[in-house]
Design an enzyme around this catalytic site. Structure first.
Site, PDB file in Angstrom:
ATOM      1  N   HIS A 164      -3.745 -37.439  36.135  1.00  0.00           N
ATOM      2  CA  HIS A 164      -5.296 -37.406  35.179  1.00  0.00           C
ATOM      3  C   HIS A 164      -5.817 -38.837  35.546  1.00  0.00           C
ATOM      4  O   HIS A 164      -6.912 -39.096  35.896  1.00  0.00           O
ATOM      5  CB  HIS A 164      -5.282 -36.966  33.826  1.00  0.00           C
ATOM      6  CG  HIS A 164      -6.227 -37.303  33.190  1.00  0.00           C
ATOM      7  ND1 HIS A 164      -6.372 -37.005  31.838  1.00  0.00           N
ATOM      8  CD2 HIS A 164      -7.600 -37.315  33.528  1.00  0.00           C
ATOM      9  CE1 HIS A 164      -7.497 -36.829  31.420  1.00  0.00           C
ATOM     10  NE2 HIS A 164      -8.188 -37.128  32.370  1.00  0.00           N
ATOM     11  N   GLU A 167      -6.739 -39.443  39.255  1.00  0.00           N
ATOM     12  CA  GLU A 167      -7.885 -38.774  39.362  1.00  0.00           C
ATOM     13  C   GLU A 167      -9.082 -39.432  39.084  1.00  0.00           C
ATOM     14  O   GLU A 167     -10.083 -39.824  39.758  1.00  0.00           O
ATOM     15  CB  GLU A 167      -7.860 -37.374  38.534  1.00  0.00           C
ATOM     16  CG  GLU A 167      -9.200 -36.429  38.614  1.00  0.00           C
ATOM     17  CD  GLU A 167      -9.791 -36.321  37.555  1.00  0.00           C
ATOM     18  OE1 GLU A 167     -10.764 -36.825  37.217  1.00  0.00           O
ATOM     19  OE2 GLU A 167      -9.280 -35.806  36.521  1.00  0.00           O
ATOM     20  N   HIS A 168      -9.017 -40.150  37.814  1.00  0.00           N
ATOM     21  CA  HIS A 168     -10.112 -41.149  37.536  1.00  0.00           C
ATOM     22  C   HIS A 168     -10.153 -42.277  38.570  1.00  0.00           C
ATOM     23  O   HIS A 168     -11.233 -42.615  38.849  1.00  0.00           O
ATOM     24  CB  HIS A 168      -9.832 -41.497  36.073  1.00  0.00           C
ATOM     25  CG  HIS A 168     -10.180 -40.880  35.044  1.00  0.00           C
ATOM     26  ND1 HIS A 168     -11.300 -41.046  34.081  1.00  0.00           N
ATOM     27  CD2 HIS A 168      -9.917 -39.570  34.522  1.00  0.00           C
ATOM     28  CE1 HIS A 168     -11.290 -40.306  33.026  1.00  0.00           C
ATOM     29  NE2 HIS A 168     -10.528 -39.145  33.461  1.00  0.00           N
ATOM     30  N   GLU A 242      -8.794 -47.394  33.569  1.00  0.00           N
ATOM     31  CA  GLU A 242      -8.916 -45.993  33.360  1.00  0.00           C
ATOM     32  C   GLU A 242      -7.652 -45.511  32.800  1.00  0.00           C
ATOM     33  O   GLU A 242      -7.644 -44.378  32.136  1.00  0.00           O
ATOM     34  CB  GLU A 242      -8.942 -45.355  34.881  1.00  0.00           C
ATOM     35  CG  GLU A 242     -10.283 -45.744  35.873  1.00  0.00           C
ATOM     36  CD  GLU A 242     -11.485 -45.191  34.966  1.00  0.00           C
ATOM     37  OE1 GLU A 242     -11.395 -44.118  34.409  1.00  0.00           O
ATOM     38  OE2 GLU A 242     -12.499 -45.885  35.110  1.00  0.00           O
ATOM     39  N   GLU A 264      -9.988 -40.452  26.111  1.00  0.00           N
ATOM     40  CA  GLU A 264     -10.315 -38.899  26.375  1.00  0.00           C
ATOM     41  C   GLU A 264      -9.383 -38.001  25.731  1.00  0.00           C
ATOM     42  O   GLU A 264      -9.567 -37.236  25.084  1.00  0.00           O
ATOM     43  CB  GLU A 264     -10.471 -38.999  27.768  1.00  0.00           C
ATOM     44  CG  GLU A 264     -10.725 -37.328  28.304  1.00  0.00           C
ATOM     45  CD  GLU A 264     -10.763 -37.050  29.707  1.00  0.00           C
ATOM     46  OE1 GLU A 264     -10.795 -37.934  30.804  1.00  0.00           O
ATOM     47  OE2 GLU A 264     -10.368 -36.025  30.232  1.00  0.00           O
ATOM     48  N   ARG A 707     -21.620  -0.139  30.138  1.00  0.00           N
ATOM     49  CA  ARG A 707     -21.754   0.872  31.030  1.00  0.00           C
ATOM     50  C   ARG A 707     -22.993   0.848  31.726  1.00  0.00           C
ATOM     51  O   ARG A 707     -23.181   1.214  32.961  1.00  0.00           O
ATOM     52  CB  ARG A 707     -21.286   2.321  30.367  1.00  0.00           C
ATOM     53  CG  ARG A 707     -19.949   2.570  30.066  1.00  0.00           C
ATOM     54  CD  ARG A 707     -19.968   3.701  29.178  1.00  0.00           C
ATOM     55  NE  ARG A 707     -20.469   4.982  29.403  1.00  0.00           N
ATOM     56  CZ  ARG A 707     -20.924   5.897  28.391  1.00  0.00           C
ATOM     57  NH1 ARG A 707     -20.560   5.642  26.965  1.00  0.00           N
ATOM     58  NH2 ARG A 707     -21.430   6.852  28.667  1.00  0.00           N
TER      59      ARG A 707
HETATM   60 ZN   LIG Z   1     -10.460 -37.371  32.393  1.00  0.00          ZN
END
Ligand SMILES: [Zn+2]
Length: 1082
Positions: A164, A167-168, A242, A264, A707
């Site tokens: 994570h 990723e940042h 980060e 976060e 339906r």
């Molecule tokens: Zn994040």
């Protein structure tokens, strides 16, 4: 084949959608207006933009659309721009050839397979890059919303959150783009229709999309450079920013933890639903990578070292471990050319072996886990237990047919309010709302989860027994044929409509394909649903549904010992205990440091802050490619509209190609409603859809809708109208069906509006409990939405109405109502009936309809019949509701580790006249000033501002914010930031283009028709749209400076609302007695 199970909430609890806490979509006069400010009864399950209803919507929309009222469908450019595809850098292109495969071979790609996918009218080619083994899926079709994605397998070994944080971090500067955050530059200045990144438990995904080819290749190049050559692996400060770091402004003060991911995840770990999801996953997978948290446990994140972080990147972010996706109408040769430039720089690596995900072996015995979660002091704690039963369905990945069938089974069990497992659990009265997402099949092995929250301690066991007994009964008795038909139609409709809302279709396909591809399985199969679907239908027809579904229920659930039951207990002390534990650790850290260490830490803190707050030099910013104003269309996107009349009622028609689906909205005036009934309105709307008529119970009615149609929803819509005191207030009924079923659609709408009986007291009670649970969840997870609606209510009349139906006032109302239902039911029931009588009339009604002209014409007679059947007596409108909440600063106290801080003011009331430059300026404030100060150096997950051009309310908001007063200081310095702002032409152009990107955001046809309706209701003319656009395009630095005086009024006269922890509110009030109202809400 289509993995229907993918179409549901699955990924929700697993995904960390990182980059943007909310979509940057402006309520632009020139574009899509706001979503109803209260949508609590807008059952998107019945009418989602997405395959199969709301459960699908969440999965397919990884953007964290937390709170607020932006339309789910983010619009965008539909005209083709003249700019040809332009390469971003010179490259060693082999001699050109017309044949794409020959060209691919010259570039070093080997064709593995080529298939035509009728389901999405595409040709797909799978290539392998010979030197590195990188796999590339190149999908070609006529969709102008082009998509690129690169995905790495990144299974973590612990919960320090490496995937994570990485990723940042990779989006914070790279070799070719050496600036602080190229990602933010793209957010500011590109025409992207999608730009984000997400971390799964075992993979990391970097997708972008754009309709403009030049813009698209720019985005691709920035993303490729970012993942392969990021600066973060050499830059310790990015890791600190980060990930995590100690912060110490001055050696006398206490040390604290900071870091974007750290905060976060603190937010994630404060939400009971998230905790339940994580604990359940970890309980099911104790032995493999899913047993740890790829997002990061805030207690573990500080154990992560920079060395481990770097090593993870060099091991896994490698072409040999990559799967790359291209989709759309661009040139397939250009895709490979750009890729080869990057891939050729690498040799093959052993990463694919190291990143393999190993399956969890099946248990011999079920397990039981008991956990505590942070609860507030409010209400009866004994009734706040949660329980969820989870199964791991199989040790091996399932074959396509079985997976598809499980997806159907899941829809049958839980897909609609009428589905038996959902209905029986809610009707039992044992809990307030469902937890667990049913079948989840995005990971290597599929799972099934179901449970309840808001359960009292003594009832935990009863819930478990009820789940087991219900599943057992369903396996023995089978499902009603009407239910099977309804599920079948709903799923087929969704597959064929392929309405992914604001989410690019190509991205939705990519995520579906990658779900198998990532485990070395066939990437084509998940795209081809037609054959297995027909096969399943044939099997059901031949053998009966019981023969198809009962063996699955028995094998995978009833006779499956791999079951983990998770019970969560409310703990009012937990939040403060966690806080104290963290303080204690930090105290020990401090006491272990020498005075020299402390001085050094203070110096490093300052150095990091200085770096974060220093803008990138203009040369570096120029590295990120940007379009020029010549690339931008001078006129707003045109949506065809014809205003006519049928039987005296206004009808708006939008002639657009919709693949034979007819989309319709019927708009009723809300003003005849009594004020006393306002807060009942969301529940009234839900009752219309979820109660029965004289002839049908609600299950039958719901099945009939399933339906015959693609879904029906009813919800209130309110907004301010610029220049008017009275707000716009309506009830909107939305429905869609195939063109051949329009008569059924209008008959069913009539039935819902006129025939539904408000007599089901117990069901109504459930609605109240569910709504209460949903509001409480929003308060923790989307506190900024709650703060925004509260501020709106203090600043304008439409905001007040919205808050009554979707804010704190509504939560208070629900809590009160819950206790009254039993003694006051007759009164409530007759109030609901009275509301119907006053609301659904022919006068004041308006119909909006979107399809191609042939279908529009055919629909007219059904519309006429429907309108004729509505009562036509005129009703007396009540006086407009011009109320507001007292304009005082307010703190809303909740058990959380992170805050949501808001401040707002009404610019029109201080004399500001709207100019299109305000869109450019407020976007710039969000992506520059607030991003840098609130997120980057403040450590919050997000910070942004929003300007509602209808009401004039300008709000600042932060998201999962460790600060409170500090953030308010940042808001107050915005005027100063604007006054001192320096911007060269490039930066200004970027800001303008990014704004146009928001205004012109990509829309599927139903969203275009809906936006056009909204503009009609709000009185926004084409001339005004054109004028705003010209103002946007001609925005100058002078406009920014002048806007400083405008926002200055918020500093002095704005109102503050914070959703925050008790400790932070107390500490803030000690420092500055700001909050006169303090409300405990959980
Ligand atoms: Zn994040």
């Amino acid at each position: 084949m289509e993995r229907v199970a993918l179409l549901r909430t699955s990924g929700r609890r697993l995904l960390h959608r990182c980059r943007r806490p909310r979509p940057v979509v402006h309520a632009a006069a020139s574009s899509a207006p706001r979503r109803p400010s209260s949508s609590s009864s807008f059952s998107s399950r019945n009418y989602a933009g997405l395959p199969g209803g709301a459960r699908l919507l969440t999965t397919a929309a990884p953007l964290h659309c937390a709170g607020r009222y932006w339309p789910a469908a983010a619009p965008r450019l539909v005209r083709r721009l003249s700019a040809p595809a332009v390469s971003t850098s010179p490259s060693p292109v082999p001699h050109d050839t017309d044949d794409v495969h020959e060209y691919a071979a010259l570039l070093g790609f080997e064709k593995v397979s080529e298939q035509s996918i009728d389901e999405c009218k595409s040709t797909a080619v799978l290539y392998k890059h010979k030197k590195t083994g990188a796999e590339v899926m190149s999908v070609s079709n006529d969709d102008e919303n082009k998509v690129f994605g690169i995905v790495f397998r990144t299974p973590p070994k612990n919960s320090t959150g490496i995937p994570h944080i990485l990723e940042h971090s990779v989006l914070c500067g790279s070799r070719k783009y050496p600036l602080k955050e190229p990602f933010v530059e793209l957010l500011k200045g590109s025409l992207h229709t999608f730009l984000n990144a997400f971390t799964y438990p075992d993979r990391t995904c970097y997708p972008v999309a754009s309709t403009n080819a030049k813009d698209f290749y720019n985005l691709v190049d920035v993303y490729l450079d970012a993942v392969f050559f990021p600066r973060c692996v050499e830059d310790f400060q990015t890791f600190q920013q980060e990930g995590w770091h100690y912060e110490l402004d001055n050696p006398e003060e206490e040390i604290s933890y900071k870091g974007v991911v750290f905060n976060e995840m603190k937010g994630v770990y404060s939400q009971p639903d998230n905790i339940m999801g994580r604990v359940s996953q970890q309980a099911l997978f104790p032995e493999n990578t899913y047993g740890v948290d790829s997002g990061g446990d805030p207690n573990e994140i500080p154990k992560l070292t920079f060395e481990e972080f770097k090593e993870f990147h060099s091991n896994y972010y490698h072409p040999s471990n990559a799967r790359i996706w291209f989709y759309g109408d661009d040139n397939p040769k250009e895709r490979l050319r750009i890729l080869s430039e990057y891939l050729d720089q690498f040799e093959a690596s052993p990463a694919p072996n190291e990143s393999k995900v190993w399956p969890q072996r099946l248990f011999k015995e079920p397990v039981r886990i008991v956990e505590k979660y942070p609860a507030g002091q409010e209400g009866d704690l004994k009734k706040k237990y949660m329980v969820c039963i989870n199964w791991l369905l199989s040790e091996e990945p399932l074959d396509v047919e079985t997976e598809l069938t499980l997806g159907f089974l899941d829809h049958l069990l839980l897909g609609t309010p009428a589905s038996p497992l959902r209905r029986i659990l809610l009707e039992s009265g044992l809990g307030d709302a469902i937890v667990g997402g049913g079948v989840e099949d995005e990971l290597l092995q599929p799972q099934f989860s179901i449970g309840l929250k808001g359960v009292s301690e003594d009832n935990i066991q009863k819930v478990e027994e009820l789940v087991m007994q219900t599943l057992k009964n369903l396996s023995e008795e089978g499902f009603a044929p009407e239910a099977v038909e309804a599920s079948m139609n709903t799923i087929e409709f969704a597959l064929r409509e392929n309405n992914t809302g604001s989410f690019p279709r190509g991205l939705s396909l990519m995520l579906r394909s990658i779900g198998k591809w990532i485990y070395d399985m066939d990437p084509f199969e998940p795209l081809k649903y037609e054959r297995p679907l027909q096969h399943l239908k044939a099997r059901i027809a031949a053998e009966g549904s019981k023969a198809v579904f009962s063996p699955l229920l028995e094998k995978f659930i009833l006779n499956n010992a791999h079951r983990a039951t998770v019970e969560m207990q409310p703990d009012p002390e937990k939040a403060s205990r966690d806080e104290a534990a963290e303080k204690e650790i930090l105290k020990q850290v401090k006491s272990s440091m020498t005075p020299e260490d402390l001085a050094e830490l203070a110096r490093a803190t300052k150095e990091l802050k200085d770096k974060q707050e220093t803008p990138d030099p203009p040369e570096a910013l120029k590295a990120v490619p940007c379009l020029s104003l010549q690339d931008i269309p001078k006129e707003p996107i045109h949506v065809p509209i014809e205003v006519g009349e049928i039987n005296g009622v206004k009808v708006l028609q939008h002639d657009l190609f919709t693949n034979d689906v007819v989309y319709s909205e019927i708009v009723f005036d809300m003003s005849p409603l009594k004020k006393d009934h306002l807060q009942l309105l969301p529940l009234f709307c839900q009752s219309l859809l979820e109660m029965g008529t004289k002839d049908m119970d609600f299950v039958q009615l719901n099945q009939l809708i399933g339906r015959k149609t693609g879904g029906i929803s009813v919800y209130p819509f309110t907004s301010s109208i610029k220049g008017k005191e009275d707000p716009l207030t309506h009830i909107i009924v939305r429905g869609k069906s195939m063109a051949t079923r329009v008569e059924d659609l209008f008959n069913l709408i009539y039935c819902i509006l006129q025939d539904v009986q408000f007599t089901e007291q117990q069901r109504f009670k459930q609605f109240v409990c569910q709504s209460k649970a949903r509001m409480e969840n929003r308060l923790r997870g989307s506190g900024h939405g709650i703060a925004a609606s509260r501020m709106d209510a203090k600043l304008n009349a439409a905001g007040w109405i919205g808050e009554q139906m979707g804010g704190i006032s509504y939560l208070e109302y629900l809590r009160d109502l819950e206790t009254k239902i039993d003694q006051d039911w007759d009164k409530i029931s007759s109030a609901l009936e009275e509301m119907r009588q006053s609301l659904f009339r022919k006068d004041g009604c308006l119909v909006n309809i979107t399809s191609d002209w042939k279908n529009l014409e055919k629909s007219n007679k059904h519309i006429a019949k429907f309108l004729d059947s509505l009562p036509s007596t005129t009703s007396v409108g009540s006086d407009p509701w011009l109320y507001r909440l007292p304009s005082v600063n307010e703190a809303i106290v909740v058990p959380t580790q992170v805050n949501y801080v808001g401040k707002a003011g009404n610019l029109y009331q201080s004399g500001y006249q709207l100019n299109g430059s305000a869109y450019v300026i407020s976007k710039h404030i969000s992506t520059t000033w607030l991003w840098d100060r609130v997120r980057v150096s403040g450590g919050a997950y997000g910070g942004f501002c929003d300007f509602d051009t209808h009401s004039g309310v300008f709000s600042y908001l932060s998201y999962r914010d460790p600060n409170l007063l500090k953030t308010l200081e940042v808001y107050d310095e915005t005027a100063k930031f604007l006054r001192e702002l320096e911007m060269d032409d490039d930066a200004l152009t970027k800001a303008i283009i990014g704004t146009i990107g928001d205004v012109d955001s990509y829309q599927l046809p139903d969203a275009k028709g809906y936006s056009s309706l909204m503009r009609y209701l709000l009185g926004i003319t084409e001339e005004e749209r054109q004028q705003r656009r010209e103002e946007i395009l001609s925005t100058s630095l002078k406009d920014f400076k002048e806007f400083a005086d405008v926002v200055e009024t918020i500093k002095d006269n704005g109102v503050v609302v914070a959703v925050a922890s008790p400790e932070d509110v107390e500490a803030a009030n000690k420092e500055n007695p700001l909050f006169s109202d303090i409300k405990k809400c959980l």
